[in-house]
Motif scaffolding. Structure first.
Motif, PDB file in Angstrom:
ATOM      1  N   HIS A  62       0.840  -1.200   0.000  1.00 57.58           N
ATOM      2  CA  HIS A  62       0.000   0.000   0.000  1.00 57.58           C
ATOM      3  C   HIS A  62       0.877   1.251   0.000  1.00 57.58           C
ATOM      4  CE1 HIS A  62      -4.074  -1.534   0.327  1.00 57.58           C
ATOM      5  NE2 HIS A  62      -3.701  -2.382   1.269  1.00 57.58           N
ATOM      6  N   GLY A  63       1.901   1.247   0.861  1.00 58.39           N
ATOM      7  CA  GLY A  63       2.765   2.417   0.968  1.00 58.39           C
ATOM      8  C   GLY A  63       3.599   2.651  -0.277  1.00 58.39           C
ATOM      9  N   LEU A  64       4.110   1.585  -0.866  1.00 57.99           N
ATOM     10  CA  LEU A  64       4.911   1.730  -2.081  1.00 57.99           C
ATOM     11  C   LEU A  64       4.074   2.292  -3.222  1.00 57.99           C
ATOM     12  CD1 LEU A  64       7.047  -1.565  -2.037  1.00 57.99           C
ATOM     13  CD2 LEU A  64       7.773   0.742  -1.417  1.00 57.99           C
ATOM     14  N   GLU A  65       2.829   1.868  -3.291  1.00 54.91           N
ATOM     15  CA  GLU A  65       1.950   2.371  -4.345  1.00 54.91           C
ATOM     16  C   GLU A  65       1.742   3.878  -4.177  1.00 54.91           C
ATOM     17  OE1 GLU A  65      -2.508   1.550  -6.184  1.00 54.91           O
ATOM     18  OE2 GLU A  65      -1.579   0.067  -4.841  1.00 54.91           O
ATOM     19  N   LYS A  66       1.569   4.322  -2.931  1.00 56.36           N
ATOM     20  CA  LYS A  66       1.422   5.763  -2.673  1.00 56.36           C
ATOM     21  C   LYS A  66       2.691   6.524  -3.055  1.00 56.36           C
ATOM     22  CE  LYS A  66      -2.703   6.134  -0.703  1.00 56.36           C
ATOM     23  NZ  LYS A  66      -3.770   7.056  -1.200  1.00 56.36           N
ATOM     24  N   ALA A  67       3.843   5.836  -2.907  1.00 55.84           N
ATOM     25  CA  ALA A  67       5.132   6.466  -3.234  1.00 55.84           C
ATOM     26  C   ALA A  67       5.413   6.442  -4.732  1.00 55.84           C
ATOM     27  CB  ALA A  67       6.252   5.767  -2.472  1.00 55.84           C
ATOM     28  N   GLY A  68       4.521   5.834  -5.509  1.00 54.51           N
ATOM     29  CA  GLY A  68       4.693   5.798  -6.963  1.00 54.51           C
ATOM     30  C   GLY A  68       5.293   4.523  -7.498  1.00 54.51           C
ATOM     31  N   ILE A  69       5.516   3.536  -6.625  1.00 51.14           N
ATOM     32  CA  ILE A  69       6.049   2.236  -7.067  1.00 51.14           C
ATOM     33  C   ILE A  69       4.866   1.298  -7.247  1.00 51.14           C
ATOM     34  CG2 ILE A  69       7.565   0.310  -6.467  1.00 51.14           C
ATOM     35  CD1 ILE A  69       9.204   2.229  -4.787  1.00 51.14           C
ATOM     36  N   CYS A  70       4.532   1.046  -8.487  1.00 43.15           N
ATOM     37  CA  CYS A  70       3.329   0.261  -8.778  1.00 43.15           C
ATOM     38  C   CYS A  70       3.606  -0.674  -9.959  1.00 43.15           C
ATOM     39  CB  CYS A  70       2.153   1.182  -9.063  1.00 43.15           C
ATOM     40  SG  CYS A  70       2.521   2.469 -10.261  1.00 43.15           S
ATOM     41  N   ALA A  95       2.133  -5.901  -6.039  1.00 42.12           N
ATOM     42  CA  ALA A  95       1.786  -4.653  -6.713  1.00 42.12           C
ATOM     43  C   ALA A  95       1.994  -4.727  -8.223  1.00 42.12           C
ATOM     44  CB  ALA A  95       2.617  -3.509  -6.133  1.00 42.12           C
ATOM     45  N   GLY A  96       2.596  -5.817  -8.701  1.00 41.28           N
ATOM     46  CA  GLY A  96       2.872  -5.935 -10.131  1.00 41.28           C
ATOM     47  C   GLY A  96       4.147  -5.221 -10.537  1.00 41.28           C
ATOM     48  N   ALA A  97       4.887  -4.677  -9.542  1.00 42.87           N
ATOM     49  CA  ALA A  97       6.195  -4.074  -9.831  1.00 42.87           C
ATOM     50  C   ALA A  97       7.202  -5.185 -10.092  1.00 42.87           C
ATOM     51  CB  ALA A  97       6.643  -3.200  -8.663  1.00 42.87           C
ATOM     52  N   VAL A  98       8.388  -4.810 -10.559  1.00 42.57           N
ATOM     53  CA  VAL A  98       9.393  -5.803 -10.945  1.00 42.57           C
ATOM     54  C   VAL A  98      10.628  -5.646 -10.055  1.00 42.57           C
ATOM     55  CG1 VAL A  98      10.762  -6.756 -12.826  1.00 42.57           C
ATOM     56  CG2 VAL A  98       8.565  -5.647 -13.320  1.00 42.57           C
ATOM     57  N   PRO A  99      10.816  -6.527  -9.069  1.00 44.81           N
ATOM     58  CA  PRO A  99      12.017  -6.454  -8.249  1.00 44.81           C
ATOM     59  C   PRO A  99      13.274  -6.715  -9.089  1.00 44.81           C
ATOM     60  CG  PRO A  99      10.363  -7.903  -7.257  1.00 44.81           C
ATOM     61  CD  PRO A  99       9.916  -7.619  -8.652  1.00 44.81           C
ATOM     62  N   VAL A 100      14.272  -5.873  -8.927  1.00 46.05           N
ATOM     63  CA  VAL A 100      15.586  -6.081  -9.554  1.00 46.05           C
ATOM     64  C   VAL A 100      16.520  -6.537  -8.444  1.00 46.05           C
ATOM     65  CG1 VAL A 100      17.502  -5.031 -10.820  1.00 46.05           C
ATOM     66  CG2 VAL A 100      15.144  -4.302 -11.284  1.00 46.05           C
ATOM     67  N   PRO A 120      16.898   0.616 -13.346  1.00 46.60           N
ATOM     68  CA  PRO A 120      15.713   0.616 -12.468  1.00 46.60           C
ATOM     69  C   PRO A 120      15.136   2.015 -12.322  1.00 46.60           C
ATOM     70  CG  PRO A 120      17.727   0.477 -11.173  1.00 46.60           C
ATOM     71  CD  PRO A 120      18.140   0.356 -12.609  1.00 46.60           C
ATOM     72  N   GLU A 121      13.841   2.084 -12.049  1.00 49.55           N
ATOM     73  CA  GLU A 121      13.155   3.374 -11.884  1.00 49.55           C
ATOM     74  C   GLU A 121      12.993   3.750 -10.416  1.00 49.55           C
ATOM     75  OE1 GLU A 121       9.868   2.813 -15.235  1.00 49.55           O
ATOM     76  OE2 GLU A 121      10.559   0.993 -14.238  1.00 49.55           O
ATOM     77  N   ALA A 122      13.163   2.769  -9.526  1.00 45.89           N
ATOM     78  CA  ALA A 122      13.059   3.017  -8.088  1.00 45.89           C
ATOM     79  C   ALA A 122      14.111   2.171  -7.379  1.00 45.89           C
ATOM     80  CB  ALA A 122      11.659   2.669  -7.583  1.00 45.89           C
ATOM     81  N   MET A 123      14.436   2.581  -6.163  1.00 53.59           N
ATOM     82  CA  MET A 123      15.427   1.822  -5.398  1.00 53.59           C
ATOM     83  C   MET A 123      15.034   1.797  -3.927  1.00 53.59           C
ATOM     84  SD  MET A 123      19.571   2.213  -5.070  1.00 53.59           S
ATOM     85  CE  MET A 123      19.608   3.668  -4.039  1.00 53.59           C
ATOM     86  N   ILE A 124      15.059   0.601  -3.340  1.00 49.65           N
ATOM     87  CA  ILE A 124      14.862   0.421  -1.910  1.00 49.65           C
ATOM     88  C   ILE A 124      16.161  -0.157  -1.378  1.00 49.65           C
ATOM     89  CG2 ILE A 124      13.457  -0.643  -0.121  1.00 49.65           C
ATOM     90  CD1 ILE A 124      11.257  -1.047  -2.225  1.00 49.65           C
ATOM     91  N   ALA A 125      16.820   0.583  -0.473  1.00 51.00           N
ATOM     92  CA  ALA A 125      18.148   0.165  -0.028  1.00 51.00           C
ATOM     93  C   ALA A 125      18.410   0.600   1.397  1.00 51.00           C
ATOM     94  CB  ALA A 125      19.215   0.738  -0.965  1.00 51.00           C
ATOM     95  N   THR A 126      19.421  -0.006   1.987  1.00 52.37           N
ATOM     96  CA  THR A 126      19.847   0.370   3.333  1.00 52.37           C
ATOM     97  C   THR A 126      20.556   1.722   3.289  1.00 52.37           C
ATOM     98  OG1 THR A 126      21.940  -0.802   3.032  1.00 52.37           O
ATOM     99  CG2 THR A 126      20.117  -2.038   4.020  1.00 52.37           C
ATOM    100  N   SER A 127      20.712   2.331   4.455  1.00 53.93           N
ATOM    101  CA  SER A 127      21.393   3.626   4.538  1.00 53.93           C
ATOM    102  C   SER A 127      22.820   3.537   3.999  1.00 53.93           C
ATOM    103  CB  SER A 127      21.429   4.107   5.987  1.00 53.93           C
ATOM    104  OG  SER A 127      20.141   4.224   6.521  1.00 53.93           O
ATOM    105  N   SER A 128      23.515   2.444   4.311  1.00 54.76           N
ATOM    106  CA  SER A 128      24.909   2.311   3.885  1.00 54.76           C
ATOM    107  C   SER A 128      25.018   2.257   2.364  1.00 54.76           C
ATOM    108  CB  SER A 128      25.537   1.059   4.495  1.00 54.76           C
ATOM    109  OG  SER A 128      24.814  -0.105   4.135  1.00 54.76           O
ATOM    110  N   PHE A 129      24.044   1.621   1.697  1.00 52.65           N
ATOM    111  CA  PHE A 129      24.111   1.556   0.240  1.00 52.65           C
ATOM    112  C   PHE A 129      23.778   2.920  -0.374  1.00 52.65           C
ATOM    113  CE2 PHE A 129      22.815   0.594  -4.080  1.00 52.65           C
ATOM    114  CZ  PHE A 129      23.828  -0.274  -4.475  1.00 52.65           C
ATOM    115  N   HIS A 130      22.804   3.619   0.197  1.00 51.30           N
ATOM    116  CA  HIS A 130      22.502   4.978  -0.266  1.00 51.30           C
ATOM    117  C   HIS A 130      23.727   5.872  -0.112  1.00 51.30           C
ATOM    118  CE1 HIS A 130      18.236   5.135  -1.300  1.00 51.30           C
ATOM    119  NE2 HIS A 130      17.984   4.322  -0.287  1.00 51.30           N
ATOM    120  N   MET A 131      24.447   5.701   0.980  1.00 49.58           N
ATOM    121  CA  MET A 131      25.652   6.498   1.212  1.00 49.58           C
ATOM    122  C   MET A 131      26.703   6.204   0.151  1.00 49.58           C
ATOM    123  SD  MET A 131      26.649   8.837   3.340  1.00 49.58           S
ATOM    124  CE  MET A 131      25.740   8.594   4.869  1.00 49.58           C
TER     125      MET A 131
END
Length: 561
Positions: A62-70, A95-100, A120-131
């Motif tokens: 639900h939250g990812l869809e609100k964030a635009g990941i659908c 959600a029908g999104a495609v995990p990479v 990829p069009e979106a990224m979900i990652a840990t703080s260390s990877f974002h850094m």
């Protein structure tokens, strides 16, 4: 009970298979995960049930869809396997999104290359990877395609969403998005042992067919416990209703295997899908320290090709009730299962013929897969014709056509196109592997097409020739390479001697090996033997010989002697 999307009574969205497992046993443990050790070095575990996994993934979806990941959004997940990893993957699939998914055991350069290829069009990652992503301007250019950022942990200056902020509570059912069977379900970048590997696209149809065929062939029971060691098969196991046990170890050859064995024994693991090399390492570890593993009901070696010498030690530590299989999946994919053979058939019938130079038996085609052997050619073949076929018993190139073939399109698109042969509305994939079919319908692997040696006396194939030399008690490994270019190549047999025989007489052993070669029609014209201290092998599996490097070495040594 919510409605699951189906076509012809079969689920279309891969996430629906998990939903079906959930409905069967909601309160059963889905994932068991080690947390830490107590003062006595005992491992403390936590677990998540199928119901918990389903509800938490609903909240995140639900939250990812609100964030635009659908639906259709390619979403990079850079999180180590654990509860969060599986929750995220399942929420994206719903959600029908495609995990990479990218193998995090790869080094930084390979990971960044894979990200650039996947776009990829979106990224979900840990703080260390974002850094790491924002650390340098050079790093940032690999992430240009990403528009939506989600952070697991503390978010600093890079913006985007925090996963805790987008989780929608209280729980509301999310359901499963409608998708087409051929839509991409998962994109996976893994190592082929030599490079960053190809990005494999696994469609919803592919994954669902794989589940059905694994169930049909191996008779997997819902009460079983699985220990996943290969990517994506952990998701398959959950969808089959099995409990999966996760470890902190990353299965690299140099690492200790005590945690792996401890997990298998303490949780009564019944199912193990693993690469041949990992099985070899596990068997060595157990043999050296402590007995066998009695809980295993089924062990399946999955990989490019399984050498009998690798299977033999593991076969000895299993109970008589354990079923032991070898599955061939092609040169660069552990998930596209092509053929299967039981270990009993390998050791009673196939191995003696392997030792005589017939190749390695990889069994019969998996399920209803359409496997054919065609004439060897280095040129593209654009359209199928029966004239391409060889006579049974003759060595040719292995090609397959089935719904258990992944679609590879990232990182090597040009080669991917030339590897296909169109057959009306379907296609055959050229695997680049050579083999022949016997009267029992079994396939015998004879090596890679680009490793064959073309000489004035005929074509030499690596596996049959090397098997002859491997019969000598002092030989640990052998590798056939050539000194010059096709079509008039000079064959060289490189030999790695057993470590226990370091102080050997080179000339005497060379004469023995040449005499052995003369006794077989396949090796009688091999006249050059070179001894190598330790063959160059791939950095991941520590087993695949790097023949290009070995060829360069052989040329240098031969020219200076």
């Amino acid at each position: 009970m919510e409605q699951i999307q189906t076509i012809d009574d079969s689920p279309v969205n891969f996430a629906s298979c998990f939903k079906m497992a959930l409905f069967s046993h909601p309160h059963k443990r889905a994932i068991i995960y080690p947390v830490n050790r107590d003062k006595n070095e005992r491992i403390a575990y936590t677990h998540m049930t199928f119901l918990e996994l389903d509800r938490e993934s609903d909240c995140i979806a639900h939250g990812l869809e609100k964030a635009g990941i659908c639906k259709g959004t390619k979403t990079l997940i850079m999180v180590k396997p654990g509860f969060e990893y599986f929750i995220l993957v399942l929420s994206l699939l719903k959600a029908g999104a495609v995990p990479v998914l990218i193998d995090m055991s790869m080094d930084k350069t390979r990971i960044l290359t894979a990200i650039k290829r996947a776009e990829p069009e979106a990224m979900i990652a840990t703080s260390s990877f974002h850094m790491m992503r924002i650390r340098t301007r050079k790093n940032l250019r690999f992430f240009k395609s990403i528009k939506t950022l989600v952070t697991i942990g503390t978010r600093f200056m890079w913006g985007g969403f925090r996963i805790n902020d987008i989780i929608k509570s209280p729980w509301r059912p999310y359901g499963v998005a409608e998708v087409e069977p051929e839509d991409a379900a998962i994109i996976h970048f893994g190592l082929d042992g030599i490079s960053a590997g190809k990005g494999k696209i696994y469609s919803h149809k592919f994954l669902i067919n794989l589940i059905n065929k694994l169930q049909a062939i191996f008779k997997i029971d819902e009460d079983e416990i699985d220990f996943p060691t290969l990517p994506i098969l952990d998701l398959i196991s959950l969808s089959l209703g099995m409990t999966i046990v996760i470890t902190n170890s990353d299965f690299k050859p140099q690492n200790s295997f005590s945690d792996i064995i401890e997990n298998i024994k303490y949780h009564g693991v019944t199912n193990l899908f693993a690469s041949p090399n990992l099985l070899n390492k596990i068997s060595s570890f157990i043999t050296e320290r402590e007995g066998g593993v009695s809980s295993l009901k089924r062990v399946v070696a999955v990989g490019p090709v399984t050498y009998p010498s690798i299977l033999s030690p593991f076969d000895k530590i299993l109970s008589e009730q354990t079923e032991f299989y070898s599955c061939y999946g092609g040169a660069d994919d552990y998930i596209s299962l092509i053929s299967v053979i039981e270990s009993s058939e390998i050791f009673t019938e196939a191995k003696p013929l392997t030792d005589q130079g017939f190749g390695i038996c990889i069994g019969r085609p998996f399920g209803d897969i359409n496997l054919k052997i065609i004439k060897i050619s280095d040129e593209p073949i654009y359209e199928w014709s029966d004239d391409l076929l060889v006579t049974d018993g003759d060595i040719g190139e292995i090609i397959v056509s089935d719904n258990l073939l992944s679609k590879s399109c990232f990182g090597n698109c040009r080669n991917e196109i030339s590897a296909k042969i169109q057959d009306k509305d379907k296609f055959f994939r050229r695997l680049g592997d050579l083999g022949w079919k016997d009267k029992k319908g079994r396939i015998w692997f004879c090596g890679r097409k680009n490793h064959r040696i073309i000489t004035n006396n005929g074509t030499l194939f690596t596996i049959p020739c090397e098997s002859i030399f491997n019969n000598h008690s002092k030989v640990l490994k052998s590798a056939l390479v050539a000194l010059d270019a096709k079509p008039e190549q000079t064959p060289v047999m490189c030999i790695e001697v057993n470590p226990d025989d370091i102080d050997f007489d080179k000339e005497a052993l060379k004469e023995q090996l040449l005499d052995l070669a003369k006794q077989n029609v396949q090796t009688e014209y091999i006249q050059i033997i070179l001894f190598h201290k330790s063959f160059p092998v791939d950095f991941l599996h520590n087993i695949n010989i790097l023949r290009k490097s070995l060829t360069k070495w052989a040329k240098r040594i031969y020219e200076t002697t």
